[in-house]
Design an enzyme around this catalytic site. Sequence first.
Site, PDB file in Angstrom:
ATOM      1  N   LYS A 266       0.848  -1.204   0.000  1.00 43.33           N
ATOM      2  CA  LYS A 266       0.000   0.000   0.000  1.00 43.33           C
ATOM      3  C   LYS A 266       0.881   1.252   0.000  1.00 43.33           C
ATOM      4  O   LYS A 266       2.093   1.166   0.255  1.00 43.33           O
ATOM      5  CB  LYS A 266      -0.917  -0.011   1.229  1.00 43.33           C
ATOM      6  CG  LYS A 266      -0.184   0.028   2.567  1.00 43.33           C
ATOM      7  CD  LYS A 266      -1.127  -0.218   3.738  1.00 43.33           C
ATOM      8  CE  LYS A 266      -0.358  -0.263   5.054  1.00 43.33           C
ATOM      9  NZ  LYS A 266      -1.220  -0.691   6.176  1.00 43.33           N
TER      10      LYS A 266
ATOM     11  N   ARG B 165     -11.036   0.552  14.798  1.00 50.07           N
ATOM     12  CA  ARG B 165     -10.862   1.353  13.588  1.00 50.07           C
ATOM     13  C   ARG B 165     -11.788   0.824  12.515  1.00 50.07           C
ATOM     14  O   ARG B 165     -12.609   1.526  11.975  1.00 50.07           O
ATOM     15  CB  ARG B 165      -9.388   1.281  13.154  1.00 50.07           C
ATOM     16  CG  ARG B 165      -9.040   2.129  11.967  1.00 50.07           C
ATOM     17  CD  ARG B 165      -7.557   2.053  11.640  1.00 50.07           C
ATOM     18  NE  ARG B 165      -7.132   0.727  11.160  1.00 50.07           N
ATOM     19  CZ  ARG B 165      -5.949   0.489  10.603  1.00 50.07           C
ATOM     20  NH1 ARG B 165      -5.070   1.458  10.464  1.00 50.07           N
ATOM     21  NH2 ARG B 165      -5.636  -0.723  10.190  1.00 50.07           N
TER      22      ARG B 165
ATOM     23  N   HIS C   6      -6.174  -7.072  13.309  1.00 46.84           N
ATOM     24  CA  HIS C   6      -4.974  -6.228  13.206  1.00 46.84           C
ATOM     25  C   HIS C   6      -4.579  -5.773  14.606  1.00 46.84           C
ATOM     26  O   HIS C   6      -5.428  -5.389  15.404  1.00 46.84           O
ATOM     27  CB  HIS C   6      -5.285  -5.024  12.311  1.00 46.84           C
ATOM     28  CG  HIS C   6      -4.089  -4.204  11.943  1.00 46.84           C
ATOM     29  ND1 HIS C   6      -2.928  -4.745  11.439  1.00 46.84           N
ATOM     30  CD2 HIS C   6      -3.874  -2.861  11.990  1.00 46.84           C
ATOM     31  CE1 HIS C   6      -2.055  -3.778  11.193  1.00 46.84           C
ATOM     32  NE2 HIS C   6      -2.601  -2.625  11.520  1.00 46.84           N
TER      33      HIS C   6
ATOM     34  N   ARG D 192       1.232 -10.546   7.346  1.00 49.35           N
ATOM     35  CA  ARG D 192       1.145  -9.391   6.448  1.00 49.35           C
ATOM     36  C   ARG D 192       2.322  -8.471   6.734  1.00 49.35           C
ATOM     37  O   ARG D 192       2.335  -7.740   7.719  1.00 49.35           O
ATOM     38  CB  ARG D 192      -0.174  -8.642   6.680  1.00 49.35           C
ATOM     39  CG  ARG D 192      -1.425  -9.532   6.598  1.00 49.35           C
ATOM     40  CD  ARG D 192      -2.702  -8.709   6.707  1.00 49.35           C
ATOM     41  NE  ARG D 192      -2.793  -7.942   7.936  1.00 49.35           N
ATOM     42  CZ  ARG D 192      -3.411  -8.359   9.045  1.00 49.35           C
ATOM     43  NH1 ARG D 192      -3.999  -9.541   9.076  1.00 49.35           N
ATOM     44  NH2 ARG D 192      -3.458  -7.578  10.104  1.00 49.35           N
TER      45      ARG D 192
ATOM     46  N   TYR E 145      13.964  31.201   4.583  1.00 54.30           N
ATOM     47  CA  TYR E 145      12.798  31.899   5.136  1.00 54.30           C
ATOM     48  C   TYR E 145      12.963  32.146   6.632  1.00 54.30           C
ATOM     49  O   TYR E 145      13.343  31.243   7.375  1.00 54.30           O
ATOM     50  CB  TYR E 145      11.525  31.080   4.915  1.00 54.30           C
ATOM     51  CG  TYR E 145      11.074  31.018   3.486  1.00 54.30           C
ATOM     52  CD1 TYR E 145      10.645  32.169   2.816  1.00 54.30           C
ATOM     53  CD2 TYR E 145      11.078  29.812   2.790  1.00 54.30           C
ATOM     54  CE1 TYR E 145      10.219  32.110   1.492  1.00 54.30           C
ATOM     55  CE2 TYR E 145      10.658  29.739   1.465  1.00 54.30           C
ATOM     56  CZ  TYR E 145      10.226  30.901   0.829  1.00 54.30           C
ATOM     57  OH  TYR E 145       9.814  30.843  -0.475  1.00 54.30           O
TER      58      TYR E 145
ATOM     59  N   CYS F 290      12.915  24.582   2.417  1.00 52.09           N
ATOM     60  CA  CYS F 290      11.893  25.242   1.595  1.00 52.09           C
ATOM     61  C   CYS F 290      11.077  24.184   0.856  1.00 52.09           C
ATOM     62  O   CYS F 290      11.310  22.995   0.999  1.00 52.09           O
ATOM     63  CB  CYS F 290      12.547  26.182   0.588  1.00 52.09           C
ATOM     64  SG  CYS F 290      13.619  27.408   1.342  1.00 52.09           S
ATOM     65  N   MET F 291      10.148  24.634   0.026  1.00 49.77           N
ATOM     66  CA  MET F 291       9.318  23.675  -0.698  1.00 49.77           C
ATOM     67  C   MET F 291      10.146  22.808  -1.641  1.00 49.77           C
ATOM     68  O   MET F 291       9.935  21.598  -1.735  1.00 49.77           O
ATOM     69  CB  MET F 291       8.227  24.412  -1.489  1.00 49.77           C
ATOM     70  CG  MET F 291       7.235  23.456  -2.133  1.00 49.77           C
ATOM     71  SD  MET F 291       6.020  24.272  -3.168  1.00 49.77           S
ATOM     72  CE  MET F 291       5.034  25.119  -1.968  1.00 49.77           C
ATOM     73  N   ASP F 292      11.126  23.438  -2.309  1.00 57.59           N
ATOM     74  CA  ASP F 292      11.876  22.722  -3.353  1.00 57.59           C
ATOM     75  C   ASP F 292      13.390  22.721  -3.140  1.00 57.59           C
ATOM     76  O   ASP F 292      14.108  22.129  -3.938  1.00 57.59           O
ATOM     77  CB  ASP F 292      11.584  23.366  -4.722  1.00 57.59           C
ATOM     78  CG  ASP F 292      10.108  23.656  -4.896  1.00 57.59           C
ATOM     79  OD1 ASP F 292       9.318  22.698  -4.839  1.00 57.59           O
ATOM     80  OD2 ASP F 292       9.743  24.841  -5.046  1.00 57.59           O
TER      81      ASP F 292
HETATM   82  C1  PLP Z   1      -0.442  -1.670   6.837  1.00 55.82           C
HETATM   83  C2  PLP Z   1      -0.988  -2.909   7.383  1.00 55.82           C
HETATM   84  C3  PLP Z   1      -0.143  -3.997   7.651  1.00 55.82           C
HETATM   85  C4  PLP Z   1       1.367  -3.904   7.562  1.00 55.82           C
HETATM   86  O1  PLP Z   1       1.848  -3.300   8.746  1.00 55.82           O
HETATM   87  P1  PLP Z   1       3.416  -3.077   8.992  1.00 55.82           P
HETATM   88  O2  PLP Z   1       3.485  -2.536  10.380  1.00 55.82           O
HETATM   89  O3  PLP Z   1       3.839  -2.057   7.984  1.00 55.82           O
HETATM   90  O4  PLP Z   1       4.065  -4.375   8.794  1.00 55.82           O
HETATM   91  C5  PLP Z   1      -0.725  -5.175   8.039  1.00 55.82           C
HETATM   92  N1  PLP Z   1      -2.067  -5.279   8.185  1.00 55.82           N
HETATM   93  C6  PLP Z   1      -2.906  -4.246   7.969  1.00 55.82           C
HETATM   94  C7  PLP Z   1      -4.372  -4.424   8.146  1.00 55.82           C
HETATM   95  C8  PLP Z   1      -2.397  -3.031   7.563  1.00 55.82           C
HETATM   96  O5  PLP Z   1      -3.228  -2.004   7.363  1.00 55.82           O
END
Ligand code: PLP
Length: 410
Positions: free
Chosen positions: A56, A156, A185, A241, A285, A332-334
């Site tokens: 992601k 969540r 999670h 995961r 700045y 700065c921005m850039d």
């Molecule tokens: C992002 C995410 C992960 C991965 O988590 P890490 O801490 O980056 O390993 C696993 N499960 C879910 C549901 C997530 O949103």
Amino acid sequence: MKTVNEHDQFASRHVVAPESSNRATRAVIDLDAIAGNIRIFRDLVTPSTMLMAVVKANGYGHGAVMIARTALKAGADQLAVATVDEAIQLRQAGIQALILVLGPINGGEISTAISNQLQLSVGTLDAIDAISDTARSLILEEPVKVHLKIDTGMRRFGCMPDQASSLVKRISTDNSLELAGVFTHFASADELDEQRTLEQKAEFDATLRSFGAAGIAGGICHAANSAAALRSRLYDYDMVRIGISLYGIAPSAEIGLVDGLKPAMSIRSKIGRVFELNPGDRVSYGGTYVANQREQAALIPIGYADGYRRGLSGKAWIGVDGVRCPVLGRVCMDQTVIGLRGVKVVREDDKVAVAGDREQAAPSIDDLAEIAGTIPYEIVTGINRRVPRFFMENGKLVAIEDLSGLHELA
Ligand SMILES: *Cc1c(COP(=O)(O)O)cnc(C)c1O
């Protein structure tokens, strides 16, 4: 100490694809590190446990398509993203692996998700009904695979444990749907104190038992993120995961990496201009840095719009020829100005190490996070798309991803 040039893996020795970026500021992505990290996790987790590579947020800023391909080639079993759009980017790049969308889906995305063969996370009866309705209207050959998310303490997204059993029944008795998995999670797996994670696991286990003898039929159970996978085999279930540590970054200061995991991202740039500061000169700045003697300074073409955060102002440093050169005044921005005290000879176009290259005295991603008062996740995911990604494999530049897309080099 090696010089910058001996470390340069991406300059003119390599053919650059026509019209691909040659911007001085770039993120160099070590695909061999990604592949190695997958193999380390493969060896670490229970042999029957599958690996899900979490890509992601543009592969945690590393470039989702190249990371996904590399992780799959190295042995990852499935992919995960947060949004439907992220999954479609992978499908459009020709990636056919299983992809789970971890986040909740909205009604308008369901038919696109289904037609792209995405697996969807569900946590409410409404979401299940909506996916079922869409699936029926599309007259599919195969049921839509969903994973039921159970909220065991994160508060969540996901159903409460006492609703899980009826939702499992709802999905299993709907022939337009298939229960491909059940997951939860962890909220605190990256903390030293394991108590809350153990409690979540106990809640998850109790919920799985509540499904009775039929269980979840052919589906899989999964719970662990990087932190849980790094800390114990207790959380492996059928799949882990792996997000942040796939990229060679520790989930927290408390939960360290295992041996062999290697960071994949380094950020590099070049000196845009070398100039003199006189005593009393104020830099950038607000003039927060005041030179108190004659000194050399350099302009680096990186700024907060690249993800080089403004919180690094006056605190971070950039490695130049093995010397830590402090950021002078505000980012700065850039652009960012650094002081060159202690650097011997330096010219316009000389390479500098912004992050990741230890031997060039660059700060690590962890260092930048600490200085900016955030976590490494936010640093890497914050590297803007205008910073081209230069992908290295076996010491060779194999692809560049920039604002115009992914350019693969033969
Ligand atoms: C992002 C995410 C992960 C991965 O988590 P890490 O801490 O980056 O390993 C696993 N499960 C879910 C549901 C997530 O949103």
